[in-house]
Design a protein around this motif. Sequence first.
Motif, PDB file in Angstrom:
ATOM      1  N   SER A  30       0.831  -1.212   0.000  1.00  0.00           N
ATOM      2  CA  SER A  30       0.000   0.000   0.000  1.00  0.00           C
ATOM      3  C   SER A  30       0.861   1.256   0.000  1.00  0.00           C
ATOM      4  CB  SER A  30      -0.927  -0.008   1.216  1.00  0.00           C
ATOM      5  OG  SER A  30      -1.784  -1.127   1.155  1.00  0.00           O
ATOM      6  N   SER A  48       2.259   1.954  -3.478  1.00  0.00           N
ATOM      7  CA  SER A  48       1.276   2.628  -4.321  1.00  0.00           C
ATOM      8  C   SER A  48       1.165   4.107  -3.956  1.00  0.00           C
ATOM      9  CB  SER A  48      -0.084   1.947  -4.176  1.00  0.00           C
ATOM     10  OG  SER A  48      -1.058   2.627  -4.915  1.00  0.00           O
ATOM     11  N   ALA A  49       1.135   4.388  -2.655  1.00  0.00           N
ATOM     12  CA  ALA A  49       0.993   5.771  -2.186  1.00  0.00           C
ATOM     13  C   ALA A  49       2.233   6.614  -2.452  1.00  0.00           C
ATOM     14  CB  ALA A  49       0.669   5.784  -0.692  1.00  0.00           C
ATOM     15  N   GLU A  88       3.718   6.988  -5.154  1.00  0.00           N
ATOM     16  CA  GLU A  88       3.626   7.551  -6.506  1.00  0.00           C
ATOM     17  C   GLU A  88       4.978   7.488  -7.224  1.00  0.00           C
ATOM     18  OE1 GLU A  88       1.840  11.431  -6.119  1.00  0.00           O
ATOM     19  OE2 GLU A  88       0.012  10.577  -5.238  1.00  0.00           O
ATOM     20  N   PRO A 119       5.528   8.003   2.295  1.00  0.00           N
ATOM     21  CA  PRO A 119       5.189   6.640   1.880  1.00  0.00           C
ATOM     22  C   PRO A 119       6.403   5.831   1.414  1.00  0.00           C
ATOM     23  CG  PRO A 119       3.603   8.182   0.990  1.00  0.00           C
ATOM     24  CD  PRO A 119       4.719   9.001   1.593  1.00  0.00           C
ATOM     25  N   THR A 175     -10.716   1.734   1.501  1.00  0.00           N
ATOM     26  CA  THR A 175     -10.380   3.098   1.077  1.00  0.00           C
ATOM     27  C   THR A 175     -11.123   3.515  -0.192  1.00  0.00           C
ATOM     28  OG1 THR A 175      -8.441   2.308  -0.147  1.00  0.00           O
ATOM     29  CG2 THR A 175      -8.087   3.024   2.136  1.00  0.00           C
ATOM     30  N   ARG A 197     -10.737   2.315  -3.220  1.00  0.00           N
ATOM     31  CA  ARG A 197      -9.940   2.204  -4.450  1.00  0.00           C
ATOM     32  C   ARG A 197     -10.247   0.936  -5.236  1.00  0.00           C
ATOM     33  NH1 ARG A 197      -5.143   4.225  -1.027  1.00  0.00           N
ATOM     34  NH2 ARG A 197      -5.307   6.460  -1.344  1.00  0.00           N
TER      35      ARG A 197
END
Length: 104
Positions: free
Chosen positions: A18, A21-22, A24, A31, A77, A79
Amino acid sequence: MAWTVLVLSGVLEAVWASALSASEGFKRKGPTALFAAALTLSMAGLAWSMTALPTGTAYAVWVGVGATLTVLWGILTGRERADWSRLLLLVLLVGSIVGLKAVS
């Protein structure tokens, strides 16, 4: 003890997935740092667990716990979508993890 460490390592797998992914593409520092820490701890726990558990079983449980929690986090979340077929497959995955523990 090996099973406890293995399950906690699986939880950390969901954390690093996770966080990845956060991040970016490693552009966000928070993150990215969380990803690196969780990945390191997750791998160390998996490696340690493999000293007491069969490799195939340990790896399958680690991936299963991480994948299940990552999907659930995505659903919580917003998503990822939650539908009955997806939830049923997650239940089957968790059942398989419990089954591996039962026969080990």
